[in-house]
Write an enzyme that holds these catalytic residues in place. Structure first.
Site, PDB file in Angstrom:
ATOM      1  N   ARG A 149      62.220   0.831  34.273  1.00  0.00           N
ATOM      2  CA  ARG A 149      61.304   0.197  35.206  1.00  0.00           C
ATOM      3  C   ARG A 149      61.576  -1.284  35.338  1.00  0.00           C
ATOM      4  O   ARG A 149      61.296  -1.903  36.348  1.00  0.00           O
ATOM      5  CB  ARG A 149      59.855   0.413  34.720  1.00  0.00           C
ATOM      6  CG  ARG A 149      58.870   0.527  35.842  1.00  0.00           C
ATOM      7  CD  ARG A 149      57.458   0.550  35.318  1.00  0.00           C
ATOM      8  NE  ARG A 149      57.055  -0.762  34.861  1.00  0.00           N
ATOM      9  CZ  ARG A 149      55.859  -1.034  34.374  1.00  0.00           C
ATOM     10  NH1 ARG A 149      54.989  -0.071  34.237  1.00  0.00           N
ATOM     11  NH2 ARG A 149      55.554  -2.251  34.002  1.00  0.00           N
ATOM     12  N   ARG A 177      51.460  -2.981  43.355  1.00  0.00           N
ATOM     13  CA  ARG A 177      50.373  -2.158  42.872  1.00  0.00           C
ATOM     14  C   ARG A 177      49.406  -1.989  44.032  1.00  0.00           C
ATOM     15  O   ARG A 177      48.243  -2.359  43.943  1.00  0.00           O
ATOM     16  CB  ARG A 177      49.730  -2.846  41.664  1.00  0.00           C
ATOM     17  CG  ARG A 177      48.849  -1.960  40.859  1.00  0.00           C
ATOM     18  CD  ARG A 177      48.660  -2.524  39.461  1.00  0.00           C
ATOM     19  NE  ARG A 177      49.340  -1.684  38.489  1.00  0.00           N
ATOM     20  CZ  ARG A 177      50.081  -2.122  37.507  1.00  0.00           C
ATOM     21  NH1 ARG A 177      50.308  -3.384  37.362  1.00  0.00           N
ATOM     22  NH2 ARG A 177      50.623  -1.272  36.669  1.00  0.00           N
ATOM     23  N   GLU A 232      60.189  10.554  36.150  1.00  0.00           N
ATOM     24  CA  GLU A 232      59.698  10.338  34.798  1.00  0.00           C
ATOM     25  C   GLU A 232      60.598  11.168  33.879  1.00  0.00           C
ATOM     26  O   GLU A 232      60.804  12.360  34.121  1.00  0.00           O
ATOM     27  CB  GLU A 232      58.238  10.804  34.685  1.00  0.00           C
ATOM     28  CG  GLU A 232      57.537  10.403  33.411  1.00  0.00           C
ATOM     29  CD  GLU A 232      57.042   8.946  33.415  1.00  0.00           C
ATOM     30  OE1 GLU A 232      57.109   8.281  34.467  1.00  0.00           O
ATOM     31  OE2 GLU A 232      56.606   8.484  32.339  1.00  0.00           O
ATOM     32  N   LYS A 252      46.413   6.177  39.662  1.00  0.00           N
ATOM     33  CA  LYS A 252      46.427   7.054  38.477  1.00  0.00           C
ATOM     34  C   LYS A 252      45.031   7.233  37.930  1.00  0.00           C
ATOM     35  O   LYS A 252      44.228   6.305  37.907  1.00  0.00           O
ATOM     36  CB  LYS A 252      47.384   6.526  37.407  1.00  0.00           C
ATOM     37  CG  LYS A 252      47.088   5.143  36.920  1.00  0.00           C
ATOM     38  CD  LYS A 252      48.152   4.688  35.941  1.00  0.00           C
ATOM     39  CE  LYS A 252      48.093   3.183  35.736  1.00  0.00           C
ATOM     40  NZ  LYS A 252      49.186   2.664  34.912  1.00  0.00           N
ATOM     41  N   ARG A 280      59.452   5.963  32.819  1.00  0.00           N
ATOM     42  CA  ARG A 280      59.817   5.840  34.230  1.00  0.00           C
ATOM     43  C   ARG A 280      61.315   5.579  34.329  1.00  0.00           C
ATOM     44  O   ARG A 280      61.836   4.719  33.618  1.00  0.00           O
ATOM     45  CB  ARG A 280      59.042   4.672  34.837  1.00  0.00           C
ATOM     46  CG  ARG A 280      59.184   4.511  36.333  1.00  0.00           C
ATOM     47  CD  ARG A 280      58.218   5.403  37.050  1.00  0.00           C
ATOM     48  NE  ARG A 280      58.201   5.223  38.489  1.00  0.00           N
ATOM     49  CZ  ARG A 280      57.297   4.488  39.163  1.00  0.00           C
ATOM     50  NH1 ARG A 280      56.378   3.821  38.496  1.00  0.00           N
ATOM     51  NH2 ARG A 280      57.320   4.415  40.465  1.00  0.00           N
ATOM     52  N   PHE A 319      59.678  12.579  41.352  1.00  0.00           N
ATOM     53  CA  PHE A 319      58.487  12.638  42.199  1.00  0.00           C
ATOM     54  C   PHE A 319      58.652  11.850  43.502  1.00  0.00           C
ATOM     55  O   PHE A 319      57.783  11.877  44.363  1.00  0.00           O
ATOM     56  CB  PHE A 319      57.242  12.153  41.452  1.00  0.00           C
ATOM     57  CG  PHE A 319      57.382  10.790  40.841  1.00  0.00           C
ATOM     58  CD1 PHE A 319      57.176   9.647  41.587  1.00  0.00           C
ATOM     59  CD2 PHE A 319      57.739  10.658  39.500  1.00  0.00           C
ATOM     60  CE1 PHE A 319      57.319   8.392  41.025  1.00  0.00           C
ATOM     61  CE2 PHE A 319      57.883   9.407  38.931  1.00  0.00           C
ATOM     62  CZ  PHE A 319      57.666   8.274  39.684  1.00  0.00           C
ATOM     63  N   LYS A 339      50.611  13.360  35.560  1.00  0.00           N
ATOM     64  CA  LYS A 339      51.213  12.148  35.007  1.00  0.00           C
ATOM     65  C   LYS A 339      51.651  12.455  33.584  1.00  0.00           C
ATOM     66  O   LYS A 339      50.837  12.845  32.758  1.00  0.00           O
ATOM     67  CB  LYS A 339      50.200  11.000  35.015  1.00  0.00           C
ATOM     68  CG  LYS A 339      50.812   9.694  34.567  1.00  0.00           C
ATOM     69  CD  LYS A 339      49.818   8.551  34.557  1.00  0.00           C
ATOM     70  CE  LYS A 339      50.556   7.238  34.335  1.00  0.00           C
ATOM     71  NZ  LYS A 339      51.486   7.286  33.193  1.00  0.00           N
TER      72      LYS A 339
END
Length: 442
Positions: free
Chosen positions: A274, A420, A304, A426, A259, A345, A254
């Site tokens: 984002r 979420r 990212e 994370k 983002r 990613f 990460k």
DNA sequence: CATGGCTGCCC
DNA sequence: ATTCTGC
DNA sequence: GCAGAATGGGCAGCCATG
């Protein structure tokens, strides 16, 4: 439709905290909205403009105080005092309008349409900007005029909408459920959610809902129309992570960057944040990197953007990268000073939407369209494993390199916009472990 | 022309 | 981004 | 455990002020 209809519903919403009651109240309001449904629904989101549109009033609390003052003839001091006492500017507006006592007998009632149009007008004044400076006084007068012709309670909610702080405990989920209840007897919430995920516009979803399920399902993922990014849950340990995402899992670093959702449509690149803002202008180097290193003319990458030091190539903290995000001037200069690398990613569109395919497939497709190029475009550092030791090792390595930690991902999971859900997790260290990792690195 | 207040939006 | 709250 | 609200640090752009 009268704005007071909305006000009545909002008052009821204000008086309960129960989610189901809120859903009922909203559903009833939606059913009664008729042709105004799209605007009504937007008002319920707390702002008259959908998230993907680059529109806002440029008004927040400090300016709202001035507006209330203008609307009611009270001093700004008085308004601020009321604000402090009641803890809410909407209530302050209400009180001030109440005190205005006299005549409004003849003035006509505010309609949803009028409130909507007025705010749109102000938003247009705001967006004109560039070269022709916006006349703040004129802008404030437009909104003051709206408030001064409103009833106290209308003023309360108009004020709150103006500063986008409705605080009625109504969010996306509640509005989705209310649309379902109003038009589908409580069914098809999944379809409605999807339609919203792809359109990011409850006005469109509401209209479609009223027309029927087919219309709801016709709202699909489109290039140049950014979708909400899938979000990650926090976990404290590797074990928790595996519990959440299963084994084996995809593990990746990460990074301390930004983002970015990158759309390529017929070879043309656009970059979104984002929160769906278009930052293509700000990142010409990202556009170039994608043009040169992505072997697809129609795709959406989840990435990212990471800044690096042009001298030694080392990572830089987000704080420095952030200088580039809102740039309108000296973009080329900042591009040299704070160069960036794109770290993709995920891939959610490749000639067609693929966000329902398992992550393992999406990742493989992603790898097949990315040509890795140092200081331009590189897949995130990654591995697939079931071994806690291996994950631990990657976590250490990530931290030692100055990154934030690792992500763990469910290999079977689809891409859930804005959610979420536990498909993506994370793992960031708490302070103590962070110190240990850094000390260990030296 | 410089400064400071304000806003919005990254994390 | 994180933290707090009521359901 | 979840959704919604509240909160924090830091940045650029914009406008009003002097």
């Amino acid at each position: 439709m009268k704005f007071s209809k909305i006000t009545e519903a909002f008052e009821k919403l204000d008086q309960t905290q129960k989610t189901l009651e809120k859903t009922d109240i909203l559903a009833e309001l939606f059913e009664e909205s008729g042709e105004q449904l799209p605007q009504v629904v937007l008002m319920c989101t707390g702002t008259p403009f959908p998230a993907w549109k680059d529109m806002d009033l440029g008004v927040s609390s400090k300016t709202l105080v001035k507006i209330i003052s203008k609307a009611t003839g009270r001093s700004e001091k008085e308004v601020e005092k009321e604000w402090k006492e009641q803890g809410d500017l909407g209530l302050a507006a209400q009180t001030m309008v109440e005190k205005k006592t006299q005549q409004r007998l003849m003035s006509q009632e505010i309609t949803v349409q009028k409130a909507f149009e007025r705010m749109q007008k102000v938003a247009e004044m705001e967006s004109e900007g560039l070269n022709s400076s916006v006349n703040q006084d004129k802008k404030q007068k437009e909104l003051a005029d709206l408030i001064s012709s409103s009833e106290p309670r209308e003023a309360k909610y108009l004020a709150r909408i103006i500063i986008n702080n409705l605080r009625l405990g109504v969010g996306e989920g509640t509005i989705r459920d209310a649309l379902s209840e109003a038009f589908f007897d409580g069914k098809h919430t999944g379809d409605i959610q999807k339609a919203y995920d792809f359109s990011n516009d409850f006005a469109e979803v509401a209209k479609a809902s009223r027309e029927g399920l087919e219309q709801v399902n016709s709202l699909e993922l489109e290039l140049y129309r950014p979708v909400k990014s899938m979000l990650a849950k926090n976990v404290d340990t590797i074990e928790e992570g595996f519990e959440e995402v299963g084994e084996p899992a995809s593990i990746n670093y990460k990074y301390d960057g930004m983002r970015a959702q990158i759309h390529v449509k017929e070879g043309q690149v656009k970059v979104f944040t984002r929160r769906l803002d278009d930052v293509t202008e700000q990142f010409p180097d990202v556009v170039e990197a994608v043009e040169e290193n992505i072997e697809s003319d129609n795709c959406i990458l989840d990435t990212e953007i990471v800044g690096y030091d042009p001298e030694d190539g080392g990572m830089i903290p987000f704080q420095r990268l952030s200088k580039r995000i809102k740039r309108k001037y000296e973009i080329q200069k900042l591009k040299e000073e704070i160069p960036v690398e794109v770290r993709p990613f995920d891939l959610i569109y490749l000639e067609e939407p693929i966000l329902q395919r398992p992550y393992r497939d999406r990742w493989e497709k992603l790898a097949s369209v990315v040509n890795e190029q140092e200081e331009e475009m590189k897949l995130v550092d990654n591995d697939i494993t079931s071994e806690a030791e291996r994950v631990q090792e990657m976590q250490q390595a990530s931290l030692s390199d100055g990154h934030e930690g690792i992500m763990m991902k469910n290999l079977q999971a689809e891409y859930k916009p804005g959610n979420r859900v536990g498909y993506m997790v994370k793992l960031k260290p708490v302070m103590e472990t962070l110190d240990l990792a850094i000390v260990g690195a030296k």
